[in-house]
Design an enzyme around this catalytic site. Structure first.
Site, PDB file in Angstrom:
ATOM      1  N   LYS A 101       0.574  -1.360  -0.361  1.00 40.49           N
ATOM      2  CA  LYS A 101      -0.187   0.162   0.406  1.00 40.49           C
ATOM      3  C   LYS A 101       1.076   0.941   0.383  1.00 40.49           C
ATOM      4  CE  LYS A 101      -4.892  -1.803   1.468  1.00 40.49           C
ATOM      5  NZ  LYS A 101      -4.281  -3.575   1.562  1.00 40.49           N
ATOM      6  N   SER A 133       2.309  -9.713  -1.072  1.00 39.06           N
ATOM      7  CA  SER A 133       1.482  -8.413  -1.283  1.00 39.06           C
ATOM      8  C   SER A 133       1.388  -8.209   0.595  1.00 39.06           C
ATOM      9  CB  SER A 133      -0.207  -7.927  -1.032  1.00 39.06           C
ATOM     10  OG  SER A 133      -0.886  -9.005  -0.869  1.00 39.06           O
ATOM     11  N   GLU A 137      -9.756   6.069   3.371  1.00 35.99           N
ATOM     12  CA  GLU A 137     -11.044   5.481   3.826  1.00 35.99           C
ATOM     13  C   GLU A 137      -9.833   4.006   4.370  1.00 35.99           C
ATOM     14  OE1 GLU A 137      -9.867   5.420   1.130  1.00 35.99           O
ATOM     15  OE2 GLU A 137      -9.649   3.734   0.154  1.00 35.99           O
TER      16      GLU A 137
HETATM   17  C1  LIG Z   1      -5.314  -4.612   1.483  1.00 30.39           C
HETATM   18  C2  LIG Z   1      -4.813  -5.790   0.609  1.00 30.39           C
HETATM   19  C3  LIG Z   1      -4.393  -6.322   0.003  1.00 30.39           C
HETATM   20  C4  LIG Z   1      -6.103  -6.216  -0.812  1.00 30.39           C
HETATM   21  O1  LIG Z   1      -6.155  -4.918  -1.466  1.00 30.39           O
HETATM   22  P1  LIG Z   1      -6.156  -5.024  -3.348  1.00 30.39           P
HETATM   23  O2  LIG Z   1      -6.099  -3.734  -3.431  1.00 30.39           O
HETATM   24  O3  LIG Z   1      -6.446  -6.441  -3.946  1.00 30.39           O
HETATM   25  O4  LIG Z   1      -4.140  -5.553  -3.480  1.00 30.39           O
HETATM   26  C5  LIG Z   1      -3.836  -7.184  -0.200  1.00 30.39           C
HETATM   27  N1  LIG Z   1      -2.751  -8.246   0.756  1.00 30.39           N
HETATM   28  C6  LIG Z   1      -2.549  -6.985   1.370  1.00 30.39           C
HETATM   29  C7  LIG Z   1      -1.519  -7.457   2.206  1.00 30.39           C
HETATM   30  C8  LIG Z   1      -3.352  -5.671   1.728  1.00 30.39           C
HETATM   31  O5  LIG Z   1      -2.763  -4.534   2.614  1.00 30.39           O
END
Ligand SMILES: *Cc1c(COP(=O)(O)O)cnc(C)c1O
Length: 396
Positions: free
Chosen positions: A88, A377, A110
């Site tokens: 993020k 992610s 948000e």
């Molecule tokens: C917020 C988040 C997501 C989901 O958001 P996307 O916009 O689909 O990437 C996925 N993995 C993590 C670790 C997150 O914090």
């Protein structure tokens, strides 16, 4: 290339907002298009991505996991190593620098679980901007630690009492605030959804994931990957990984949604697999809605995937068949969580664990030694309480 000048990805996207927001979105688009052509902007962003956030992230070959899933040669893109624990920050750094360029003094955002709120509060502190985060009251109670983090970083956290008191209501409230404070306020949107230009903007800022990955895999494996796998909430980490490979048709994309308690129940968040076309948060895309267009309540063990919509570029990828969308349950995700922890010593975010879990399915379908890249992610620290509780119920 997409989107077109009206913000459409074929049939999806656009700008379904009240007249009062049109000029703010136009203004944002104009400033972004100028910044996009300015090498100084990207140079400064790159400085913060490398020196502050920790890029480039490694592309790690998961040899132990590949031994267990023997049809796959698995690589993990390590977004979990970034500052604040997930991808993020790539997006919030980009949007904050744009806010500074536009001479805005205040950031709003948000947040659902609080991850995007923390990433926004972080960059607000870094660039000396005031910050207000809108968060559903329900979520505030569920995510106390992230609320403390945001406050420690100097942000004001505003509880949202409308609707289901969760993420979708927080987005509505943030948009309402933006309308009345457009003069000094920049709305930092958290994923590749929302009205044009946000899907394009967030995709561009997250594409650093795929650009690095492409260079790394060509260097390490001397070939393009056969598959890219990423979890899909709003879709930003997935789009960030996929987009730079869009024209390489031999590279197959797999987006993994949250099947929650199962796609045959109403407790899931699989907008692409089970939703239909509708309008949510200013854009046309796939939405989980009932017959009369009411947004349905969603469920996922991972808060980051618990969203009833998805970015319009993913809707286009679904329609054109460029990406294959699948879903895995809470239970499978927990299994993926444990699998990665035990095999590689990496505790993934529960969101990312969905992508890891799908590897077991892919292993059954794939030919001998397909090269697969998974977007890790985020890291799992934030999910330990949830995981311990859920795993003890499963006796794992
Ligand atoms: C917020 C988040 C997501 C989901 O958001 P996307 O916009 O689909 O990437 C996925 N993995 C993590 C670790 C997150 O914090």
């Amino acid at each position: 290339m997409f989107p077109d000048k009206n913000g459409y990805f074929l049939d999806f996207g656009g700008r379904f907002v009240p007249e009062t927001l049109m000029s703010a979105l136009n203004d944002l688009e104009q400033h972004y298009l100028l910044a996009k052509r300015d090498r100084g902007f990207w140079k400064e962003l790159n400085y913060y991505l490398t020196q502050y956030a920790g890029r480039p992230t490694p592309l790690y070959e998961a040899k132990n996991l590949s031994r267990q899933l023997s049809n796959l040669k698995i690589f993990l893109k390590r977004e979990d190593l970034l500052h604040t624990g997930a991808h993020k920050i790539n997006n919030t750094l980009g949007q904050a620098l744009l806010a500074v360029r536009m001479k805005k003094k205040r950031l709003i955002a948000e947040t659902g679980a609080g991850q995007h709120g923390v990433a926004t509060a972080t960059v607000a502190a870094l660039f000396g901007l005031r910050c207000t985060i809108f968060m559903g009251k329900e979520d505030i109670e569920r995510q106390k630690l992230n609320v403390y983090r945001m406050k420690l970083l100097g942000a004001e956290v505003v509880p949202v009492l409308s609707g289901s008191q969760t993420l979708k209501d927080a987005i509505n409230e943030a948009m309402r605030d933006w309308v009345t404070h457009v003069e000094d306020t920049f709305y930092v949107f958290g994923t590749v959804a929302g009205p044009h230009p946000y899907p394009m903007l967030v995709r561009d800022f997250q594409s650093v994931i795929g650009r690095e990955t492409k260079k790394q895999i060509l260097r390490i494996a001397k070939q393009l990957p056969d598959y890219l796998v990423a979890c899909v909430g709003g879709g930003s980490n997935a789009m960030g990984l996929f987009y730079p490979f869009y024209r390489q048709r031999s590279v197959k994309f797999i987006g993994v949604e949250a099947a929650g308690k199962g796609l045959s129940t109403d407790k899931h968040a699989a907008s692409l697999c089970k939703g239909n076309i509708g309008i949510l948060h200013g854009a046309k895309s796939y939405v989980l809605q009932d017959g009369s267009g009411q947004i349905m309540p969603t469920h996922s063990i991972s808060a980051g995937l618990d969203y009833p919509g998805v970015g319009p570029e993913h809707a286009m990828y679904k329609q054109t068949g460029r990406c294959h969308y699948v879903a895995v349950t809470d239970k499978q995700a927990l299994d993926g969580f444990v699998l990665l922890a035990r095999s590689e010593g990496l505790i993934p975010a529960l969101e990312s664990a969905h992508a890891v879990a799908y590897l077991k399915e892919l292993n059954k379908l794939a030919n001998k030694k397909s090269v697969v890249i998974v977007c890790l992610s985020g890291r799992g620290d934030k999910d330990m309480n949830t995981a311990v509780e859920a795993l003890s119920q499963l006796n794992l």
